[in-house]
Scaffold this motif. Sequence first.
Motif, PDB file in Angstrom:
ATOM      1  N   UNK A 146      17.754  20.019  14.305  1.00 36.00           N
ATOM      2  CA  UNK A 146      18.488  18.725  14.007  1.00 36.00           C
ATOM      3  C   UNK A 146      17.865  17.781  15.036  1.00 36.00           C
ATOM      4  N   UNK A 147      16.561  17.565  15.281  1.00 39.35           N
ATOM      5  CA  UNK A 147      15.997  16.461  15.998  1.00 39.35           C
ATOM      6  C   UNK A 147      16.062  17.083  17.506  1.00 39.35           C
ATOM      7  N   UNK A 148      16.519  18.098  17.883  1.00 39.16           N
ATOM      8  CA  UNK A 148      16.456  18.615  19.101  1.00 39.16           C
ATOM      9  C   UNK A 148      15.272  19.594  19.401  1.00 39.16           C
ATOM     10  N   UNK A 149      14.479  19.432  20.348  1.00 39.28           N
ATOM     11  CA  UNK A 149      13.487  20.408  20.455  1.00 39.28           C
ATOM     12  C   UNK A 149      13.885  21.510  21.197  1.00 39.28           C
ATOM     13  N   UNK A 150      13.399  22.724  20.946  1.00 40.01           N
ATOM     14  CA  UNK A 150      13.729  23.976  21.570  1.00 40.01           C
ATOM     15  C   UNK A 150      12.529  24.449  22.171  1.00 40.01           C
ATOM     16  N   UNK A 151      12.720  25.316  23.099  1.00 40.68           N
ATOM     17  CA  UNK A 151      11.490  26.121  23.824  1.00 40.68           C
ATOM     18  C   UNK A 151      11.037  27.025  22.622  1.00 40.68           C
ATOM     19  N   UNK A 152       9.743  27.325  22.737  1.00 37.11           N
ATOM     20  CA  UNK A 152       9.063  28.120  21.849  1.00 37.11           C
ATOM     21  C   UNK A 152       8.791  29.336  22.682  1.00 37.11           C
ATOM     22  N   UNK A 153       8.987  30.500  22.300  1.00 37.62           N
ATOM     23  CA  UNK A 153       8.665  31.750  23.149  1.00 37.62           C
ATOM     24  C   UNK A 153       7.230  31.837  22.754  1.00 37.62           C
ATOM     25  N   UNK A 154       6.296  32.110  24.132  1.00 40.42           N
ATOM     26  CA  UNK A 154       4.928  32.197  23.848  1.00 40.42           C
ATOM     27  C   UNK A 154       4.476  33.248  22.936  1.00 40.42           C
ATOM     28  N   UNK A 155       5.245  34.320  22.658  1.00 39.26           N
ATOM     29  CA  UNK A 155       4.653  35.398  21.732  1.00 39.26           C
ATOM     30  C   UNK A 155       4.771  35.030  20.304  1.00 39.26           C
ATOM     31  N   UNK A 156       5.954  34.075  19.967  1.00 41.38           N
ATOM     32  CA  UNK A 156       6.010  33.391  18.731  1.00 41.38           C
ATOM     33  C   UNK A 156       4.745  32.503  18.447  1.00 41.38           C
TER      34      UNK A 156
END
Length: 106
Positions: A56-66
């Motif tokens: 919904x247009x909000x950026x989420x932190x992406x885990x490094x392993x993913x």
Amino acid sequence: MSKYHTKNPLLISVAGLDIELDLHVEYSVSRYRAATLTQPEEPRSVEIEEIRWLIEDAELPLPDWIEREIADSEGFKAHLLQEAADKDAAAAEDAAEYRRETRAGL
């Protein structure tokens, strides 16, 4: 290298709960180089520059392993190469259509 951007849905399913995220990827594609007398053939290749997740247009932190799993996936890179080829073909067709229309209007 040519630069591209794509947006793909990413579905995460956990115990009957489905969450769909938008996966935004910035990537570059190297040009194909035919073999020469001194250099081997170099096929097109993909370099992923940035991966972002949005919900919904909000950026989420992406885990490094993913991020590593996605960036190292040969299947995902093949998908990006095909998408880049499709975009290049569409751009070439648009340019050819523009030239035809320009000549017809003269």
